[in-house]
Design a protein around this motif. Structure first.
Motif, PDB file in Angstrom:
ATOM      1  N   ASP A  62      -1.501  -4.851 -10.288  1.00 45.28           N
ATOM      2  CA  ASP A  62      -0.785  -4.794 -11.569  1.00 45.28           C
ATOM      3  C   ASP A  62      -0.712  -3.385 -12.142  1.00 45.28           C
ATOM      4  O   ASP A  62       0.084  -3.127 -13.045  1.00 45.28           O
ATOM      5  N   TYR A  63      -1.527  -2.475 -11.640  1.00 40.14           N
ATOM      6  CA  TYR A  63      -1.585  -1.114 -12.174  1.00 40.14           C
ATOM      7  C   TYR A  63      -0.791  -0.103 -11.350  1.00 40.14           C
ATOM      8  O   TYR A  63      -0.782   1.079 -11.667  1.00 40.14           O
ATOM      9  N   ILE A  64      -0.131  -0.591 -10.301  1.00 40.34           N
ATOM     10  CA  ILE A  64       0.681   0.296  -9.469  1.00 40.34           C
ATOM     11  C   ILE A  64       2.054   0.429 -10.123  1.00 40.34           C
ATOM     12  O   ILE A  64       2.635  -0.559 -10.567  1.00 40.34           O
ATOM     13  N   ASN A  65       2.547   1.657 -10.182  1.00 36.99           N
ATOM     14  CA  ASN A  65       3.842   1.920 -10.818  1.00 36.99           C
ATOM     15  C   ASN A  65       4.913   0.969 -10.259  1.00 36.99           C
ATOM     16  O   ASN A  65       5.185   0.988  -9.050  1.00 36.99           O
ATOM     17  N   GLU A  68       0.827  -1.214   0.000  1.00 39.75           N
ATOM     18  CA  GLU A  68       0.000   0.000   0.000  1.00 39.75           C
ATOM     19  C   GLU A  68       0.859   1.259   0.000  1.00 39.75           C
ATOM     20  O   GLU A  68       0.503   2.247  -0.645  1.00 39.75           O
ATOM     21  N   ILE A  69       1.990   1.225   0.701  1.00 38.77           N
ATOM     22  CA  ILE A  69       2.901   2.371   0.659  1.00 38.77           C
ATOM     23  C   ILE A  69       3.380   2.584  -0.777  1.00 38.77           C
ATOM     24  O   ILE A  69       3.393   3.715  -1.271  1.00 38.77           O
ATOM     25  N   LYS A  81       8.857   1.734  -4.827  1.00 37.44           N
ATOM     26  CA  LYS A  81       9.399   0.606  -4.064  1.00 37.44           C
ATOM     27  C   LYS A  81       9.580   0.951  -2.594  1.00 37.44           C
ATOM     28  O   LYS A  81       9.788   2.102  -2.232  1.00 37.44           O
ATOM     29  N   VAL A  82       9.523  -0.091  -1.783  1.00 37.38           N
ATOM     30  CA  VAL A  82       9.787  -0.010  -0.351  1.00 37.38           C
ATOM     31  C   VAL A  82      10.834  -1.072  -0.043  1.00 37.38           C
ATOM     32  O   VAL A  82      10.777  -2.189  -0.575  1.00 37.38           O
ATOM     33  N   LYS A  83      11.765  -0.742   0.832  1.00 36.62           N
ATOM     34  CA  LYS A  83      12.876  -1.647   1.135  1.00 36.62           C
ATOM     35  C   LYS A  83      12.481  -2.759   2.096  1.00 36.62           C
ATOM     36  O   LYS A  83      11.871  -2.516   3.132  1.00 36.62           O
ATOM     37  N   HIS A  84      12.853  -3.985   1.736  1.00 42.32           N
ATOM     38  CA  HIS A  84      12.749  -5.157   2.606  1.00 42.32           C
ATOM     39  C   HIS A  84      14.146  -5.393   3.180  1.00 42.32           C
ATOM     40  O   HIS A  84      15.133  -5.297   2.445  1.00 42.32           O
ATOM     41  N   GLY A  85      14.227  -5.717   4.450  1.00 41.17           N
ATOM     42  CA  GLY A  85      15.519  -5.885   5.108  1.00 41.17           C
ATOM     43  C   GLY A  85      16.440  -6.922   4.492  1.00 41.17           C
ATOM     44  O   GLY A  85      17.654  -6.779   4.535  1.00 41.17           O
ATOM     45  N   GLY A  86      15.892  -7.966   3.906  1.00 40.86           N
ATOM     46  CA  GLY A  86      16.737  -9.013   3.332  1.00 40.86           C
ATOM     47  C   GLY A  86      16.707  -9.085   1.823  1.00 40.86           C
ATOM     48  O   GLY A  86      17.648  -9.598   1.209  1.00 40.86           O
ATOM     49  N   PHE A  87      15.652  -8.580   1.211  1.00 39.31           N
ATOM     50  CA  PHE A  87      15.474  -8.755  -0.234  1.00 39.31           C
ATOM     51  C   PHE A  87      15.733  -7.492  -1.044  1.00 39.31           C
ATOM     52  O   PHE A  87      15.736  -7.533  -2.262  1.00 39.31           O
ATOM     53  N   TRP A  91      14.876  -3.586  -2.441  1.00 36.62           N
ATOM     54  CA  TRP A  91      13.758  -2.713  -2.785  1.00 36.62           C
ATOM     55  C   TRP A  91      12.736  -3.465  -3.625  1.00 36.62           C
ATOM     56  O   TRP A  91      13.051  -3.926  -4.723  1.00 36.62           O
ATOM     57  N   LEU A  92      11.513  -3.574  -3.102  1.00 31.62           N
ATOM     58  CA  LEU A  92      10.443  -4.315  -3.772  1.00 31.62           C
ATOM     59  C   LEU A  92       9.308  -3.380  -4.161  1.00 31.62           C
ATOM     60  O   LEU A  92       8.973  -2.463  -3.420  1.00 31.62           O
ATOM     61  N   ASN A  93       8.700  -3.673  -5.311  1.00 28.31           N
ATOM     62  CA  ASN A  93       7.530  -2.895  -5.739  1.00 28.31           C
ATOM     63  C   ASN A  93       6.253  -3.563  -5.226  1.00 28.31           C
ATOM     64  O   ASN A  93       6.303  -4.633  -4.598  1.00 28.31           O
ATOM     65  N   ALA A  94       5.124  -2.943  -5.488  1.00 26.53           N
ATOM     66  CA  ALA A  94       3.837  -3.416  -4.953  1.00 26.53           C
ATOM     67  C   ALA A  94       3.543  -4.855  -5.366  1.00 26.53           C
ATOM     68  O   ALA A  94       3.117  -5.675  -4.540  1.00 26.53           O
TER      69      ALA A  94
END
Length: 165
Positions: A121-124, A52-53, A128-134, A136-139
């Protein structure tokens, strides 16, 4: 199997356990089935919060995933190994929910996931938001991580069931 169907299957399995079985801990350091469900629900909501972020960000992010994150998404899931988090991130999950509480929490999670299924699927993809281990991930990646995480715990679920059935 879609993420929603996977969660519905996990929810349906809850009906098979007594309260005693849900809370049974076979040995020190091993979770109960109820704790596993609590963990899955809490983490899934964290992933959806991050999704959601991403949906509400106004600027793209050029950063990418870590090497492990790239491998995880390339393989479509976690490796078939037990993953131990650092102690500060590994506090035992709640073991006091009733079966009814877990079912209600799963229903809420399934509903929340379903609300985003047609929108994600329609979110840019550059938001991205950072995951501690993986990294920067997108929606879409956060959304897919919910199912990957549930599938990863399927082996644990089978192992825990072997102690109670």
């Amino acid at each position: 199997m879609s993420e929603n169907k996977l969660l519905i299957t996990f929810k349906s399995d809850l009906y098979n356990y007594s309260l005693k079985q849900l809370r049974y801990i076979s040995e020190e350091g091993v979770w109960s089935i109820g704790q596993m469900y609590d963990h899955l629900i809490v983490v899934a909501h964290e992933y959806l919060d991050n999704m959601e972020i991403c949906a509400n960000l106004n600027e793209a992010n050029p950063f990418g995933k870590t090497q492990f994150g790239e491998q995880l998404f390339r393989n479509g899931g976690f490796p078939p190994i037990k993953i131990k988090l650092p102690d500060e991130l590994n506090s035992p999950p709640n073991n006091s929910d009733s079966k009814e509480d877990l079912i209600i929490r799963m229903d809420h999670l399934i509903q929340r996931l379903g609300q985003w299924e047609s929108k994600v699927d329609y979110i840019n993809p550059n938001n991205k938001v950072k995951h501690g281990g993986f990294g920067w991930l997108n929606a879409k990646e956060w959304y897919n991580l919910v199912g990957m995480h549930f599938r990863h715990h399927f082996r644990q679920k089978e192992e825990l069931e072997s102690y109670i059935l």
